[in-house]
Write an enzyme that holds these catalytic residues in place. Structure first.
Site, PDB file in Angstrom:
ATOM      1  N   ASN A  74     -23.804  17.897  23.062  1.00  0.00           N
ATOM      2  CA  ASN A  74     -22.586  18.193  22.293  1.00  0.00           C
ATOM      3  C   ASN A  74     -21.587  17.088  22.557  1.00  0.00           C
ATOM      4  O   ASN A  74     -21.724  16.339  23.545  1.00  0.00           O
ATOM      5  CB  ASN A  74     -22.018  19.549  22.710  1.00  0.00           C
ATOM      6  CG  ASN A  74     -20.951  20.066  21.749  1.00  0.00           C
ATOM      7  OD1 ASN A  74     -20.755  19.501  20.654  1.00  0.00           O
ATOM      8  ND2 ASN A  74     -20.260  21.117  22.144  1.00  0.00           N
ATOM      9  N   ARG A  77     -19.929  27.019  16.764  1.00  0.00           N
ATOM     10  CA  ARG A  77     -20.462  28.283  17.279  1.00  0.00           C
ATOM     11  C   ARG A  77     -20.937  28.092  18.713  1.00  0.00           C
ATOM     12  O   ARG A  77     -21.505  27.051  19.051  1.00  0.00           O
ATOM     13  CB  ARG A  77     -21.679  28.743  16.452  1.00  0.00           C
ATOM     14  CG  ARG A  77     -21.451  28.904  14.981  1.00  0.00           C
ATOM     15  CD  ARG A  77     -20.489  30.004  14.630  1.00  0.00           C
ATOM     16  NE  ARG A  77     -20.856  31.304  15.177  1.00  0.00           N
ATOM     17  CZ  ARG A  77     -20.004  32.333  15.296  1.00  0.00           C
ATOM     18  NH1 ARG A  77     -18.746  32.193  14.950  1.00  0.00           N
ATOM     19  NH2 ARG A  77     -20.409  33.473  15.783  1.00  0.00           N
ATOM     20  N   THR A 110     -24.933  23.642  28.346  1.00  0.00           N
ATOM     21  CA  THR A 110     -25.453  24.697  29.215  1.00  0.00           C
ATOM     22  C   THR A 110     -24.633  25.951  28.893  1.00  0.00           C
ATOM     23  O   THR A 110     -23.729  25.892  28.040  1.00  0.00           O
ATOM     24  CB  THR A 110     -25.249  24.332  30.702  1.00  0.00           C
ATOM     25  OG1 THR A 110     -23.858  24.040  30.897  1.00  0.00           O
ATOM     26  CG2 THR A 110     -26.087  23.127  31.112  1.00  0.00           C
ATOM     27  N   HIS A 155     -17.278  16.357  22.725  1.00  0.00           N
ATOM     28  CA  HIS A 155     -15.995  17.036  22.807  1.00  0.00           C
ATOM     29  C   HIS A 155     -14.865  16.008  22.785  1.00  0.00           C
ATOM     30  O   HIS A 155     -14.946  14.992  23.485  1.00  0.00           O
ATOM     31  CB  HIS A 155     -15.933  17.869  24.105  1.00  0.00           C
ATOM     32  CG  HIS A 155     -14.641  18.594  24.242  1.00  0.00           C
ATOM     33  ND1 HIS A 155     -14.310  19.662  23.446  1.00  0.00           N
ATOM     34  CD2 HIS A 155     -13.573  18.375  25.042  1.00  0.00           C
ATOM     35  CE1 HIS A 155     -13.101  20.084  23.761  1.00  0.00           C
ATOM     36  NE2 HIS A 155     -12.630  19.319  24.730  1.00  0.00           N
ATOM     37  N   ASN A 158     -19.513  12.408  12.750  1.00  0.00           N
ATOM     38  CA  ASN A 158     -20.433  12.052  13.848  1.00  0.00           C
ATOM     39  C   ASN A 158     -21.872  12.002  13.343  1.00  0.00           C
ATOM     40  O   ASN A 158     -22.637  11.122  13.722  1.00  0.00           O
ATOM     41  CB  ASN A 158     -20.303  13.034  15.015  1.00  0.00           C
ATOM     42  CG  ASN A 158     -19.125  12.694  15.903  1.00  0.00           C
ATOM     43  OD1 ASN A 158     -19.147  11.707  16.638  1.00  0.00           O
ATOM     44  ND2 ASN A 158     -18.058  13.488  15.805  1.00  0.00           N
ATOM     45  N   GLY A 208     -18.595  16.111   9.423  1.00  0.00           N
ATOM     46  CA  GLY A 208     -19.828  15.406   9.769  1.00  0.00           C
ATOM     47  C   GLY A 208     -19.696  13.907   9.937  1.00  0.00           C
ATOM     48  O   GLY A 208     -20.651  13.170   9.687  1.00  0.00           O
ATOM     49  N   ASP A 255     -18.186  23.900  27.137  1.00  0.00           N
ATOM     50  CA  ASP A 255     -17.883  22.494  27.457  1.00  0.00           C
ATOM     51  C   ASP A 255     -18.011  22.178  28.952  1.00  0.00           C
ATOM     52  O   ASP A 255     -17.189  21.424  29.496  1.00  0.00           O
ATOM     53  CB  ASP A 255     -16.461  22.135  26.967  1.00  0.00           C
ATOM     54  CG  ASP A 255     -16.302  22.299  25.461  1.00  0.00           C
ATOM     55  OD1 ASP A 255     -17.313  22.201  24.748  1.00  0.00           O
ATOM     56  OD2 ASP A 255     -15.175  22.530  25.009  1.00  0.00           O
TER      57      ASP A 255
HETATM   58  C1  GRF Z   1     -15.283  16.089  16.707  1.00  0.00           C
HETATM   59  O1  GRF Z   1     -13.962  15.811  17.092  1.00  0.00           O
HETATM   60  C2  GRF Z   1     -16.084  16.600  17.856  1.00  0.00           C
HETATM   61  O2  GRF Z   1     -15.681  16.064  19.081  1.00  0.00           O
HETATM   62  C3  GRF Z   1     -15.816  18.081  17.824  1.00  0.00           C
HETATM   63  O3  GRF Z   1     -15.758  18.388  16.449  1.00  0.00           O
HETATM   64  C4  GRF Z   1     -15.354  17.245  15.711  1.00  0.00           C
HETATM   65  C5  GRF Z   1     -16.385  17.015  14.648  1.00  0.00           C
HETATM   66  O4  GRF Z   1     -16.046  15.990  13.775  1.00  0.00           O
HETATM   67  N1  GRF Z   1     -16.840  18.782  18.556  1.00  0.00           N
HETATM   68  P1  GRF Z   1     -17.046  15.525  12.633  1.00  0.00           P
HETATM   69  O5  GRF Z   1     -17.431  16.739  11.808  1.00  0.00           O
HETATM   70  O6  GRF Z   1     -18.236  14.884  13.276  1.00  0.00           O
HETATM   71  O7  GRF Z   1     -16.249  14.550  11.825  1.00  0.00           O
END
Ligand code: GRF
Length: 222
Positions: free
Chosen positions: A112, A96, A146, A114, A19, A17, A150
């Protein structure tokens, strides 16, 4: 123009987490007008849930394995998100795939992130695949979800160099730092009502575009 209200978001997670943390920090700094209404993880032990609780945010674990189908799991997600009036769903390391149940309930309102420059290296091993392929520049992508993996319309990308001696971990860490910059920014553009999807493209009103002369070459030409 009248100020828009804070956007009510629900964050879907499966892991650490960071992000989510970047989003919470941007809100706390006043850089992002958002209200995180709920954080939902399909894994009870995800540290992201702890981060949510530390901020006094509702944190739910909904184990996908307790559901007979992807659709049933998604119905539970929709129920919890709607119960909290969530407008925008932010997937942040959520492992998921979403079914039409979620995609129909939140059409054009699911983001999302990536860890690669899409459409290169989709799937769960972005940094590793980029490294193995031998690209010299990689990065990250925020996009609207969508159907498909990705493949949705791209909102923001940020590029980083692949350096000699990089392994999956060092490259992923460099990419991660950029994720933390661009994800809150993408949500801010949404909150300000500046994103409009037109086919595959996202049109950004008054975009603060990178300057024409800015390029990343790696290695740097002399
Ligand atoms: C990130 O690298 C994101 O791009 C991918 O999963 C990872 C999540 O990292 N979808 P975090 O849990 O936010 O540290």
């Amino acid at each position: 123009m009248a100020e828009r209200p804070a956007v009510k978001i629900g964050v879907l997670v499966s892991g650490s987490g960071t992000n989510l943390q970047a989003i919470l920090d941007a809100v706390a700094r006043g850089d992002l007008k958002a209200e995180v209404r709920v954080v939902i993880s399909n894994r009870a032990r995800a540290y992201a849930l702890e981060r949510a609780r530390n901020h006094g945010i509702a944190a739910l674990a909904i184990d996908h394995r307790q559901f007979a189908s992807r659709e049933d799991f998604d119905r539970a997600l929709v129920r919890e998100l709607r119960a909290r009036d969530v407008e925008l769903v932010v997937c942040a390391g959520f492992m998921r795939l979403l079914s039409p149940v979620m995609l129909d309930a939140y059409t054009g309102r699911i983001m999302n992130i990536h860890p690669a420059l899409l459409p290169s290296f989709p799937g769960i091993y972005g940094p590793r695949d980029a490294l193995e392929y031998g690209v010299r520049i990689s990065g990250c992508t925020v996009f609207f979800v969508t159907e498909g993996v990705d493949v949705g319309p791209i909102i923001i990308q940020s590029a980083v160099p692949v350096l000699p001696g990089d392994d999956e971990e060092t490259l992923a860490a460099r990419i991660h730092r950029e994720e933390h910059r661009i994800y809150p920014e993408a949500i801010r553009l949404y909150q300000e009502g500046r994103l409009q999807v037109s086919g595959r493209r996202v049109i950004i009103r008054d975009a603060d575009s990178a300057s024409e002369s800015l390029a990343l070459a790696n290695p740097r030409p002399r």
